[in-house]
Design an enzyme around this catalytic site. Structure first.
Site, PDB file in Angstrom:
ATOM      1  N   GLU A   1      12.118 -37.982  -1.167  1.00  0.00           N
ATOM      2  CA  GLU A   1      13.382 -37.386  -1.606  1.00  0.00           C
ATOM      3  C   GLU A   1      13.229 -36.650  -2.941  1.00  0.00           C
ATOM      4  O   GLU A   1      13.798 -35.582  -3.134  1.00  0.00           O
ATOM      5  CB  GLU A   1      14.475 -38.455  -1.715  1.00  0.00           C
ATOM      6  CG  GLU A   1      15.033 -38.889  -0.375  1.00  0.00           C
ATOM      7  CD  GLU A   1      15.691 -37.745   0.390  1.00  0.00           C
ATOM      8  OE1 GLU A   1      16.211 -36.824  -0.237  1.00  0.00           O
ATOM      9  OE2 GLU A   1      15.658 -37.782   1.634  1.00  0.00           O
TER      10      GLU A   1
ATOM     11  N   TYR B   1      23.102 -38.656  -5.085  1.00  0.00           N
ATOM     12  CA  TYR B   1      22.503 -38.181  -3.836  1.00  0.00           C
ATOM     13  C   TYR B   1      21.258 -39.003  -3.476  1.00  0.00           C
ATOM     14  O   TYR B   1      21.137 -39.520  -2.358  1.00  0.00           O
ATOM     15  CB  TYR B   1      22.120 -36.687  -3.926  1.00  0.00           C
ATOM     16  CG  TYR B   1      21.173 -36.329  -2.811  1.00  0.00           C
ATOM     17  CD1 TYR B   1      21.656 -36.077  -1.535  1.00  0.00           C
ATOM     18  CD2 TYR B   1      19.786 -36.331  -2.999  1.00  0.00           C
ATOM     19  CE1 TYR B   1      20.804 -35.835  -0.480  1.00  0.00           C
ATOM     20  CE2 TYR B   1      18.921 -36.094  -1.957  1.00  0.00           C
ATOM     21  CZ  TYR B   1      19.433 -35.839  -0.696  1.00  0.00           C
ATOM     22  OH  TYR B   1      18.579 -35.621   0.353  1.00  0.00           O
TER      23      TYR B   1
ATOM     24  N   ASP C   1      23.884 -32.875  -0.391  1.00  0.00           N
ATOM     25  CA  ASP C   1      22.979 -31.893  -0.995  1.00  0.00           C
ATOM     26  C   ASP C   1      23.391 -30.512  -0.474  1.00  0.00           C
ATOM     27  O   ASP C   1      24.422 -30.377   0.199  1.00  0.00           O
ATOM     28  CB  ASP C   1      21.508 -32.224  -0.677  1.00  0.00           C
ATOM     29  CG  ASP C   1      21.187 -32.054   0.802  1.00  0.00           C
ATOM     30  OD1 ASP C   1      22.130 -31.853   1.605  1.00  0.00           O
ATOM     31  OD2 ASP C   1      20.003 -32.117   1.157  1.00  0.00           O
TER      32      ASP C   1
END
Ligand code: SF4
Length: 354
Positions: free
Chosen positions: A41, A124, A142
């Site tokens: 990520e 996020y 996102d």
């Protein structure tokens, strides 16, 4: 448990069905290890999937556990990250890895509040880790998810504004709760944004959410998401000085506390964009060949940067200390993490020498 509407249940079911049949086989999808999910990520922020894959694979081979990451020398970490840019991400991630070792006994925390408290982890990333690795109904938002949700639900206004952003988070949360399957749902949203609901020319005819899409139904796909006007980019010009001593080249390490701290580069000077006479601007260096041998243009945040490289020498060897630079051979330099632009200057230098 929050109430969810039948509409969101139906949307989630369609998305899950589509994702099960269309998910790309990406290396970080073959594991539920929260460390691996976290690393992928962070790498994927601002960077395309195809660029990230070899970085991710190299990283997991070199530093397969949080313990390995926490213990690794910062220069080794930067070398593994070299070329991905936004180096602050990886420095904060190493701070987080060390915190996990000391505060959480080396086990990745599972609660959202503990994950979001880690250095460099925002809402996020915490949502992505908790949903993908631990299957918790934590929403993610996102660029891809914003695009899908604004079009699908007809959410107008700037997605970065407080009220619109809050509305988007609420929608993302309702959808992930409605799904009953947080991990594939969130990955499915990102995948739909990456493969189907593209910024330009989305593939609406093959979209699984087509019958429900507000933007498509109203022929207003181009209106979503609303884009805020970006401030004009500022142009900056740097002169890199390539000083040789036989096999060795003069290079310097960027100090702590500045952008790209810890990375290596050629000595360089920022000059006015329109400067013609560089002589007075670059002491203690002198350009030895007036024609630049490479010019690199790139962007960092709101800056458009021009980097010109020239062959140069020191006006006196006694001035070396002033430059904060050291001599390195090509073999030594290949092991050091360089900024992408200066890596290109190095490759060009080696090519011209060969
Ligand atoms: S129908 Fe088109 S605009 Fe709507 S969600 Fe699907 S791809 Fe995006």
């Amino acid at each position: 448990m929050k109430k969810v509407s039948p509409k969101f249940k139906s949307l989630a079911a369609k998305l899950l069905y589509w994702f099960a049949a269309n998910a790309r086989d990406l290396p970080w999808r073959r594991t539920r290890d929260p460390y691996a999910v976290w690393i992928s990520e962070i790498m994927l922020q601002q960077t395309q999937v195809k660029t990230v894959i070899p970085y991710y694979e190299r990283w997991m081979q070199s530093l397969p556990t949080i313990q390995d990451f926490a213990k690794a020398k910062p220069q080794r970490v930067l070398k593994l990250w070299e070329g991905l840019g936004y180096y602050r991400r990886v420095r904060l991630a190493q701070d987080a890895a060390r915190l996990i070792m000391t505060k959480h006994s080396g086990s990745f925390p599972e609660s959202f509040d503990e994950v979001v408290a880690l250095p460099g982890v925002g809402r996020y990333t915490a949502g992505a880790i908790c949903s993908i690795a631990f299957n918790q109904p934590t929403p993610i938002l996102d660029g891809n998810v914003i695009r899908v949700l604004t079009r699908l639900l007809g959410i107008a206004g700037n997605p970065r504004s407080k009220t619109v952003n809050a509305e988007l988070w609420r929608a993302a949360e309702e959808l992930v709760i409605a799904s009953g399957a947080p991990s594939p749902l969130n990955q499915g949203m990102m995948e739909l944004g990456a493969l189907i609901c593209l910024p330009r020319q989305p593939k609406c005819p093959i979209c699984p959410l087509r019958p429900d899409c507000f933007a498509l139904r109203n022929q207003r796909v181009e209106d979503f998401p609303a884009t805020a006007k970006r401030p004009a980019a500022t142009l900056r010009r740097f002169i890199a000085l390539v000083v040789k001593d036989g096999e060795r080249l003069l290079v310097q390490r960027r100090p702590n506390g500045v952008v790209n701290a810890g990375l290596w580069e050629f000595p360089n000077v920022e000059v006015p964009v329109n400067a013609k006479d560089l002589k007075k601007l670059i002491p203690p260096f002198q350009i030895t060949d007036r024609s630049r041998f490479i010019e690199i243009r790139h962007s960092i945040t709101r800056y458009r940067i021009i980097l010109e490289a020239y062959n140069a020498k020191l006006s006196s060897n006694s001035l070396l200390a002033e430059t904060n630079s050291v001599w390195k051979t090509q073999a030594q330099m290949s092991k050091l993490p360089f900024t992408s632009a200066h890596r290109k200057v190095m490759q060009r230098t080696i090519h011209l020498q060969a």
